[in-house]
Enzyme design. Structure first.
Site, PDB file in Angstrom:
ATOM      1  N   GLU A  43       4.566  -5.263   7.066  1.00  0.00           N
ATOM      2  CA  GLU A  43       4.072  -4.124   7.862  1.00  0.00           C
ATOM      3  C   GLU A  43       4.260  -3.970   9.226  1.00  0.00           C
ATOM      4  OE1 GLU A  43       2.648  -6.489   6.025  1.00  0.00           O
ATOM      5  OE2 GLU A  43       0.858  -5.490   4.638  1.00  0.00           O
TER       6      GLU A  43
ATOM      7  N   GLY B  94       0.599  -5.047   0.950  1.00  0.00           N
ATOM      8  CA  GLY B  94      -0.469  -5.009   0.046  1.00  0.00           C
ATOM      9  C   GLY B  94      -0.118  -5.486  -1.351  1.00  0.00           C
TER      10      GLY B  94
ATOM     11  N   ALA C  50       0.797  -1.140  -0.010  1.00  0.00           N
ATOM     12  CA  ALA C  50       0.020  -0.074  -0.077  1.00  0.00           C
ATOM     13  C   ALA C  50       0.952   1.168   0.147  1.00  0.00           C
ATOM     14  CB  ALA C  50      -1.129  -0.122   1.198  1.00  0.00           C
TER      15      ALA C  50
HETATM   16  N1  CAA Z   1       4.577   3.205  -0.575  1.00  0.00           N
HETATM   17  C1  CAA Z   1       5.201   4.494  -1.054  1.00  0.00           C
HETATM   18  N2  CAA Z   1       6.225   4.575  -1.648  1.00  0.00           N
HETATM   19  C2  CAA Z   1       7.232   3.515  -1.931  1.00  0.00           C
HETATM   20  C3  CAA Z   1       6.608   2.299  -1.378  1.00  0.00           C
HETATM   21  C4  CAA Z   1       5.324   2.264  -0.670  1.00  0.00           C
HETATM   22  N3  CAA Z   1       5.044   1.075  -0.046  1.00  0.00           N
HETATM   23  N4  CAA Z   1       7.601   1.594  -1.362  1.00  0.00           N
HETATM   24  C5  CAA Z   1       8.696   1.996  -2.202  1.00  0.00           C
HETATM   25  N5  CAA Z   1       8.364   3.429  -2.389  1.00  0.00           N
HETATM   26  C6  CAA Z   1       9.080   4.389  -3.088  1.00  0.00           C
HETATM   27  C7  CAA Z   1       9.856   5.003  -2.062  1.00  0.00           C
HETATM   28  O1  CAA Z   1       9.647   5.921  -1.107  1.00  0.00           O
HETATM   29  C8  CAA Z   1      11.049   5.689  -2.969  1.00  0.00           C
HETATM   30  O2  CAA Z   1      10.506   6.914  -3.438  1.00  0.00           O
HETATM   31  P1  CAA Z   1      11.350   7.961  -3.442  1.00  0.00           P
HETATM   32  O3  CAA Z   1      12.418   7.738  -4.706  1.00  0.00           O
HETATM   33  O4  CAA Z   1      10.317   9.307  -3.744  1.00  0.00           O
HETATM   34  O5  CAA Z   1      12.157   8.234  -2.216  1.00  0.00           O
HETATM   35  C9  CAA Z   1      10.960   4.693  -4.302  1.00  0.00           C
HETATM   36  O6  CAA Z   1       9.537   4.021  -4.233  1.00  0.00           O
HETATM   37  C10 CAA Z   1      12.025   3.585  -4.493  1.00  0.00           C
HETATM   38  O7  CAA Z   1      12.284   2.878  -3.466  1.00  0.00           O
HETATM   39  P2  CAA Z   1      13.511   2.864  -2.341  1.00  0.00           P
HETATM   40  O8  CAA Z   1      14.269   4.028  -2.635  1.00  0.00           O
HETATM   41  O9  CAA Z   1      13.124   2.362  -1.000  1.00  0.00           O
HETATM   42  O10 CAA Z   1      14.229   1.507  -3.303  1.00  0.00           O
HETATM   43  P3  CAA Z   1      15.039   0.196  -2.755  1.00  0.00           P
HETATM   44  O11 CAA Z   1      15.166  -0.481  -3.993  1.00  0.00           O
HETATM   45  O12 CAA Z   1      16.146   0.790  -1.867  1.00  0.00           O
HETATM   46  O13 CAA Z   1      14.017  -0.567  -1.834  1.00  0.00           O
HETATM   47  C11 CAA Z   1      12.062  -1.757  -1.120  1.00  0.00           C
HETATM   48  C12 CAA Z   1      12.816  -1.159  -2.229  1.00  0.00           C
HETATM   49  C13 CAA Z   1      12.499  -2.666  -0.300  1.00  0.00           C
HETATM   50  C14 CAA Z   1      10.754  -2.144  -1.869  1.00  0.00           C
HETATM   51  C15 CAA Z   1      11.476  -0.537  -0.132  1.00  0.00           C
HETATM   52  O14 CAA Z   1      11.204   0.608  -1.191  1.00  0.00           O
HETATM   53  C16 CAA Z   1      10.382  -0.740   0.964  1.00  0.00           C
HETATM   54  O15 CAA Z   1      10.827  -1.424   1.920  1.00  0.00           O
HETATM   55  N6  CAA Z   1       9.334  -0.340   0.543  1.00  0.00           N
HETATM   56  C17 CAA Z   1       8.241  -0.417   1.460  1.00  0.00           C
HETATM   57  C18 CAA Z   1       7.662  -2.016   1.630  1.00  0.00           C
HETATM   58  C19 CAA Z   1       6.615  -2.070   2.753  1.00  0.00           C
HETATM   59  O16 CAA Z   1       6.629  -1.564   3.915  1.00  0.00           O
HETATM   60  N7  CAA Z   1       5.504  -2.209   2.293  1.00  0.00           N
HETATM   61  C20 CAA Z   1       4.193  -2.368   3.093  1.00  0.00           C
HETATM   62  C21 CAA Z   1       3.338  -1.186   2.974  1.00  0.00           C
HETATM   63  S1  CAA Z   1       1.908  -1.130   4.136  1.00  0.00           S
HETATM   64  C22 CAA Z   1       0.781  -2.060   3.454  1.00  0.00           C
HETATM   65  O17 CAA Z   1       1.014  -2.527   2.312  1.00  0.00           O
HETATM   66  C23 CAA Z   1      -0.537  -2.422   4.205  1.00  0.00           C
HETATM   67  C24 CAA Z   1      -1.268  -3.532   3.784  1.00  0.00           C
HETATM   68  O18 CAA Z   1      -1.498  -4.407   4.243  1.00  0.00           O
HETATM   69  C25 CAA Z   1      -2.225  -3.174   2.665  1.00  0.00           C
END
Ligand code: CAA
Length: 270
Positions: free
Chosen positions: A144, A121, A78
């Site tokens: 999460e 998500g 998400a």
């Molecule tokens: N939401 C919003 N933006 C996100 C995102 C997310 N879930 N995941 C990645 N992005 C964005 C980053 O903020 C970044 O944006 P900026 O360039 O503006 O800073 C861009 O995508 C690239 O990401 P990274 O620089 O972090 O890329 P990376 O290769 O270093 O890492 C990753 C990749 C491991 C996927 C890392 O981005 C990450 O950990 N993302 C979040 C994963 C997460 O926690 N997901 C759960 C979300 S909550 C949820 O899903 C609730 C539910 O049950 C529905």
């Protein structure tokens, strides 16, 4: 004739196309298209995805659906930026996950073609689909817990049902990344394939399914999904009724007669 205007519209967060299938109905393809945000599933993206699933479902020329992302990310969850300032009341009023329930009503099979990250998500979206084809380098997870929340779009239920309590508990409570091979061995995935061919494989599977008689496909999907949520008695009853119902289709007579006459069946999907 179905209304097919949805195929020619420009979407903000997804790409939508039809893949023709010489051997049967077409395949409907959705590509998540927010590469700068790792395909994070904000509300507008999910609205486009779910509405397109519904459009494919209502389109009689589509037999099977594939959803994919890009090589780096199926979807990283998400949209955290969208949720960062959100409150309980805001979430309740918006009821953002309610639209996910509409996916459960889709009657045609949906295949997730996954490369890169399928987290939070994103992982939940793959599990809402009916089958998952993953590239060998794909990474799944429910991280999460690291945001001090928990899966909210079905993860605690679907992951547990798919791979069992012991493994789901460890994956969700640690939030760790899980390889495609581990998820395959645990029973979450249909197939793990070389990185270059994950989408090709998913489309080939979708074409194969789209070449089968559509009503039988739909009722078999319904019966299988029903087995996840009900007792064996109720599940067997629905299965039997669906089986009998198929004897009302033209395709049933065509299929059985084609077998006896040693010829290829000509499906009418009715
Ligand atoms: N939401 C919003 N933006 C996100 C995102 C997310 N879930 N995941 C990645 N992005 C964005 C980053 O903020 C970044 O944006 P900026 O360039 O503006 O800073 C861009 O995508 C690239 O990401 P990274 O620089 O972090 O890329 P990376 O290769 O270093 O890492 C990753 C990749 C491991 C996927 C890392 O981005 C990450 O950990 N993302 C979040 C994963 C997460 O926690 N997901 C759960 C979300 S909550 C949820 O899903 C609730 C539910 O049950 C529905």
């Amino acid at each position: 004739m179905s209304d097919r205007k949805y195929l020619n519209i420009e979407y903000k967060n997804i790409l939508v196309s039809e893949i023709e299938n010489g051997n049967g109905l077409s395949v409907g393809l959705i590509r998540l298209n927010r590469p700068k945000a790792m395909n994070a599933l904000n509300v507008p993206t999910m609205e486009e995805v779910v509405t397109t699933f519904e459009n494919f479902d209502n389109d009689r020329e589509i037999g099977c659906i594939v959803i994919t992302g890009n090589d780096k990310a199926f979807a990283a969850g998400a949209d955290i930026k969208e949720m960062a300032e959100e409150t309980t009341i805001g979430m309740l009023l918006k009821d953002q996950f309610a639209r996910w329930d509409r996916i459960r009503k889709i009657k045609k099979p949906i295949i997730a073609a996954v490369s890169g990250y399928a987290l939070g998500g994103g992982c939940e979206l793959t599990m809402t689909c009916d089958m998952i084809i993953a590239a060998e380098s794909a990474t799944f997870g429910q991280p999460e817990i690291n945001l001090a929340v928990m899966p909210g779009a079905g993860g605690t239920q679907r992951l547990t049902k798919a791979i069992g309590k012991a493994r789901a508990m460890e994956i969700i409570l640690t939030g760790r990344m899980v390889s495609a091979q581990e998820m395959y061995e645990a029973g979450l995935l249909t197939k793990v394939v070389h990185n270059e061919i994950y989408l090709e494989e998913a489309i080939a599977l979708a074409k194969d399914i789209a070449s089968k008689p559509a009503i039988a496909v739909q009722l078999a999907k319904e019966s299988i999904l029903n087995s996840m949520d009900t007792t064996i008695e109720t599940g067997l009853e629905l299965e039997r009724k669906n089986f009998y119902m198929l004897f009302a289709t033209e395709d049933k007579f065509e299929g059985m007669n084609a077998f006896i006459e040693k010829r290829k069946a000509d499906w009418k999907h009715k």
